[in-house]
Design a protein around this motif. Structure first.
Motif, PDB file in Angstrom:
ATOM      1  N   ALA A  15       3.499 -25.535 -51.082  1.00 46.37           N
ATOM      2  CA  ALA A  15       1.971 -25.558 -51.488  1.00 46.37           C
ATOM      3  C   ALA A  15       1.758 -26.818 -52.222  1.00 46.37           C
ATOM      4  CB  ALA A  15       1.559 -24.291 -52.149  1.00 46.37           C
ATOM      5  N   ARG A  16       2.748 -27.463 -53.102  1.00 45.10           N
ATOM      6  CA  ARG A  16       2.028 -28.571 -54.113  1.00 45.10           C
ATOM      7  C   ARG A  16       2.219 -29.765 -53.106  1.00 45.10           C
ATOM      8  NH1 ARG A  16       4.928 -25.147 -57.709  1.00 45.10           N
ATOM      9  NH2 ARG A  16       6.832 -26.505 -57.375  1.00 45.10           N
TER      10      ARG A  16
ATOM     11  N   THR B 225       1.062 -32.521 -49.961  1.00 39.09           N
ATOM     12  CA  THR B 225       0.110 -32.715 -49.125  1.00 39.09           C
ATOM     13  C   THR B 225       0.684 -32.443 -47.253  1.00 39.09           C
ATOM     14  OG1 THR B 225      -0.891 -34.133 -50.403  1.00 39.09           O
ATOM     15  CG2 THR B 225      -1.321 -34.483 -47.997  1.00 39.09           C
ATOM     16  N   ARG B 226       1.847 -33.099 -47.244  1.00 33.35           N
ATOM     17  CA  ARG B 226       2.316 -33.037 -45.792  1.00 33.35           C
ATOM     18  C   ARG B 226       3.838 -32.863 -45.856  1.00 33.35           C
ATOM     19  NH1 ARG B 226       3.292 -37.384 -41.510  1.00 33.35           N
ATOM     20  NH2 ARG B 226       2.941 -36.396 -39.559  1.00 33.35           N
TER      21      ARG B 226
ATOM     22  N   GLN C 216       1.564 -23.444 -45.762  1.00 30.53           N
ATOM     23  CA  GLN C 216       0.426 -24.126 -44.700  1.00 30.53           C
ATOM     24  C   GLN C 216      -0.780 -23.451 -44.363  1.00 30.53           C
ATOM     25  OE1 GLN C 216       0.669 -27.868 -43.723  1.00 30.53           O
ATOM     26  NE2 GLN C 216       1.622 -27.351 -45.986  1.00 30.53           N
ATOM     27  N   GLN C 217      -0.585 -22.090 -43.983  1.00 35.07           N
ATOM     28  CA  GLN C 217      -1.679 -21.453 -43.524  1.00 35.07           C
ATOM     29  C   GLN C 217      -2.846 -21.271 -44.755  1.00 35.07           C
ATOM     30  OE1 GLN C 217       0.041 -17.577 -42.749  1.00 35.07           O
ATOM     31  NE2 GLN C 217       0.271 -18.189 -40.408  1.00 35.07           N
ATOM     32  N   GLN C 218      -2.503 -21.567 -45.966  1.00 34.42           N
ATOM     33  CA  GLN C 218      -3.533 -21.629 -46.939  1.00 34.42           C
ATOM     34  C   GLN C 218      -4.426 -22.843 -46.873  1.00 34.42           C
ATOM     35  OE1 GLN C 218      -1.469 -22.048 -50.945  1.00 34.42           O
ATOM     36  NE2 GLN C 218      -0.233 -20.326 -50.291  1.00 34.42           N
ATOM     37  N   HIS C 219      -3.752 -23.928 -46.116  1.00 33.17           N
ATOM     38  CA  HIS C 219      -4.864 -25.107 -45.834  1.00 33.17           C
ATOM     39  C   HIS C 219      -5.123 -25.098 -44.365  1.00 33.17           C
ATOM     40  CE1 HIS C 219      -3.498 -26.320 -49.564  1.00 33.17           C
ATOM     41  NE2 HIS C 219      -2.382 -26.154 -49.215  1.00 33.17           N
ATOM     42  N   HIS C 220      -4.431 -24.560 -43.605  1.00 32.96           N
ATOM     43  CA  HIS C 220      -4.629 -24.610 -41.990  1.00 32.96           C
ATOM     44  C   HIS C 220      -4.526 -23.112 -41.362  1.00 32.96           C
ATOM     45  CE1 HIS C 220      -4.005 -28.913 -42.495  1.00 32.96           C
ATOM     46  NE2 HIS C 220      -2.701 -28.626 -42.814  1.00 32.96           N
TER      47      HIS C 220
ATOM     48  N   ALA D 116       1.201 -31.129 -39.256  1.00 33.49           N
ATOM     49  CA  ALA D 116       0.783 -30.912 -40.577  1.00 33.49           C
ATOM     50  C   ALA D 116       1.879 -30.332 -41.547  1.00 33.49           C
ATOM     51  CB  ALA D 116       0.026 -29.412 -40.732  1.00 33.49           C
TER      52      ALA D 116
END
Length: 264
Positions: free
Chosen positions: A60-61, A63-64, A82-86, A228
């Motif tokens: 989570a820390r 970017t990619r 990743q689901q936190q962002h996507h 991602a």
């Protein structure tokens, strides 16, 4: 959006298989190693959940993230982060096996053989829910190769809506175009490669796509999709994990994704 315009990869290493640490797991230069927390006594899934929580926090820390792991179950941690962002994240899964078993149908009880089924919500009581992982719809999953399936696992995939394809570049491109312009999590177990080219794999699956062909598939994915996050399951036996041939395979596969590795 093709991957060529994306951010650089953030390399992480999760050096374990299920709940077991792999001391000689290969760690490229500049990679972040997920700190191994103290594990409680008790059942393996509960111990794995503690490891997955640490991996989720580390991913989570970034970017990619591009994660090197010793098993496929760590996908659960990568996807949850990743689901936190996507929230609409799709999955492209390369594996000689389906990883679509559940506790009810597995003949071996091997937890990593349930990894993809877990992402779809088919194993609700296997792990705790502290990661906040949301089930991925079958229609958002592409499974490439999966040439070695248990009978009940084969039936489960047949009745699902998971899109199965051969591990061929044109098939990868077509499947990703069919998904549309959504972010994609790419997962690859090294045993998808022909067993003769990955000596020391934990679960070799015999003849299959060459390493070069899988490189072409990854290049096709990179050219077609917005990648991602990715995870390379380095599922070698512990004594082979750091072999020169293993490191070479990791280097080639990650290069096909656009990452340049160096080794200390």
């Amino acid at each position: 959006m093709a991957d060529s315009t994306a951010d650089p990869w953030d390399l992480l290493v999760a050096p374990w298989h299920l709940d077991e640490h792999i001391p000689d797991f290969p760690v490229p230069a500049a990679a972040t190693v997920v700190a191994r927390p103290a594990l409680p006594d008790g059942p393996v899934p509960a111990r794995m959940s503690v490891l997955h929580r640490a991996a989720t926090d580390a991913v989570a820390r970034k970017t990619r993230p591009l994660v090197l792991s010793g098993d496929c179950s760590t996908a659960r941690a990568v996807l949850a982060a990743q689901q936190q962002h996507h929230p609409d994240l799709a999955v492209l899964w390369f594996d000689a096996h389906g990883d679509f078993n559940t506790p009810a149908i597995s003949t071996s009880g091997y937890l990593a053989g349930m990894a993809l089924a877990t992402l779809t919500g088919r194993t609700p009581d296997l792990f705790d829910d502290t990661l906040g992982l949301r089930p991925v719809p079958d229609t958002s999953i592409v499974l490439a190769d999966a040439r070695d399936l248990d009978p009940a696992e084969h039936d489960a995939l047949t009745t699902s809506e998971v899109h199965r394809i051969p591990a061929e570049p044109a098939a990868v491109t077509s499947a990703l175009e069919r998904l549309g312009p959504v972010p994609v999590y790419l997962h690859l177990d090294i045993d998808v490669i022909d067993g003769a080219q990955v000596p020391g794999a934990r679960f070799p699956a015999g003849p299959g796509p060459s390493l070069a062909q899988i490189e072409e598939c990854l290049a096709a994915a990179r050219a077609t999709a917005r990648l991602a996050a990715a995870c390379l399951a380095c599922a070698w036996l512990p004594e082979h994990a750091a072999d020169a041939t293993s490191r070479q395979a990791i280097t080639r596969l990650t290069a096909a994704l656009g990452a340049s590795l160096t080794w200390p």
